[in-house]
Scaffold this active site. Structure first.
Site, PDB file in Angstrom:
ATOM      1  N   LYS A 199      43.423  43.359  33.579  1.00  0.00           N
ATOM      2  CA  LYS A 199      42.910  42.432  34.859  1.00  0.00           C
ATOM      3  C   LYS A 199      44.150  42.495  35.789  1.00  0.00           C
ATOM      4  O   LYS A 199      43.738  42.739  37.072  1.00  0.00           O
ATOM      5  CB  LYS A 199      43.100  41.007  34.137  1.00  0.00           C
ATOM      6  CG  LYS A 199      42.775  40.222  35.350  1.00  0.00           C
ATOM      7  CD  LYS A 199      42.616  38.458  34.631  1.00  0.00           C
ATOM      8  CE  LYS A 199      43.680  37.698  34.185  1.00  0.00           C
ATOM      9  NZ  LYS A 199      44.595  37.455  35.061  1.00  0.00           N
ATOM     10  N   ASP A 237      39.043  37.567  35.562  1.00  0.00           N
ATOM     11  CA  ASP A 237      39.512  36.516  35.266  1.00  0.00           C
ATOM     12  C   ASP A 237      38.770  35.167  34.719  1.00  0.00           C
ATOM     13  O   ASP A 237      37.543  35.727  34.579  1.00  0.00           O
ATOM     14  CB  ASP A 237      40.509  35.884  36.199  1.00  0.00           C
ATOM     15  CG  ASP A 237      39.618  35.207  37.638  1.00  0.00           C
ATOM     16  OD1 ASP A 237      38.219  35.264  37.425  1.00  0.00           O
ATOM     17  OD2 ASP A 237      40.128  34.654  38.612  1.00  0.00           O
TER      18      ASP A 237
END
Length: 198
Positions: A121, A139
């Site tokens: 991420k 996210d």
């Protein structure tokens, strides 16, 4: 969802900002990398606020100074993130070269495997913020939106396999909308949060 993916002047301005960031010098790129390290398990707003306070300190401060400044900025994980950022400085002088010579998927793997504090991420976040739009930032907001729209069945991201499986689903969506994943991510983040940050 289709009706909400319309031309958006603010998103296009942000895309230009990201492309320009990618043309920056090594030091500015490293400060952006440090921002992405800061955003893990905290809000983008906190990362942005802390980045504005610290700036060149990500490069110049000792580990102790950086930890203290992060603490003053009311950043929660001040010791651990100071460690991560100081330990990442080995990459600073080579960032432009790595970005210009590695294909984007290899570059992301390199970042994940060599820069402690960057998972998929955060590495994807950094690459998107320097104008590489091959990756979404999965996210909690994006994952929840994908589940709400029925694209995925759960929100778990407990492993590399979880992340890459959901990323593939996201990439298929991006292809359907004829958008790069990192750009579709901006639209969905705006839908989920009402904001366009970075």
């Amino acid at each position: 969802m289709e009706s909400r993916l319309l031309f958006n002047k603010k998103i296009n301005e942000r895309i230009i900002d990201f492309i320009n960031m990618g043309k920056s010098r090594n030091d500015s790129l490293f400060i952006e990398l440090s921002f992405c390290i800061l955003t893990a398990n905290t809000s983008a707003e906190m990362g942005i606020r802390t980045q504005r306070i610290i700036m060149d300190g990500f490069i110049e401060y000792s580990r102790e100074q950086l930890s203290e400044e992060l603490k003053k900025a009311k950043y929660r994980f001040y010791n651990k993130r100071a460690d991560y950022i100081v330990n990442a400085r080995f990459i600073r002088k080579n960032l432009k070269k790595l970005i210009s010579t590695m294909d984007h998927f290899t570059l992301r793997e390199y970042l994940v495997n060599n820069v402690k504090g960057l998972g998929y991420k955060e590495a994807s976040h950094f690459l998107r913020n320097i104008g590489i739009f091959d990756f979404a930032i999965l996210d909690k907001h994006i994952i929840q939106l994908l589940m709400d729209y029925g694209y995925i069945k759960d929100v778990k991201l407990n492993s590399r396999a979880d992340y890459l499986e959901k990323e593939q689903i996201f990439n298929s969506m991006a292809e359907m909308y004829n958008l790069q994943p990192g750009i579709l991510d901006l639209y969905l983040w705006q839908i989920a949060t009402g904001k366009i940050l970075k």
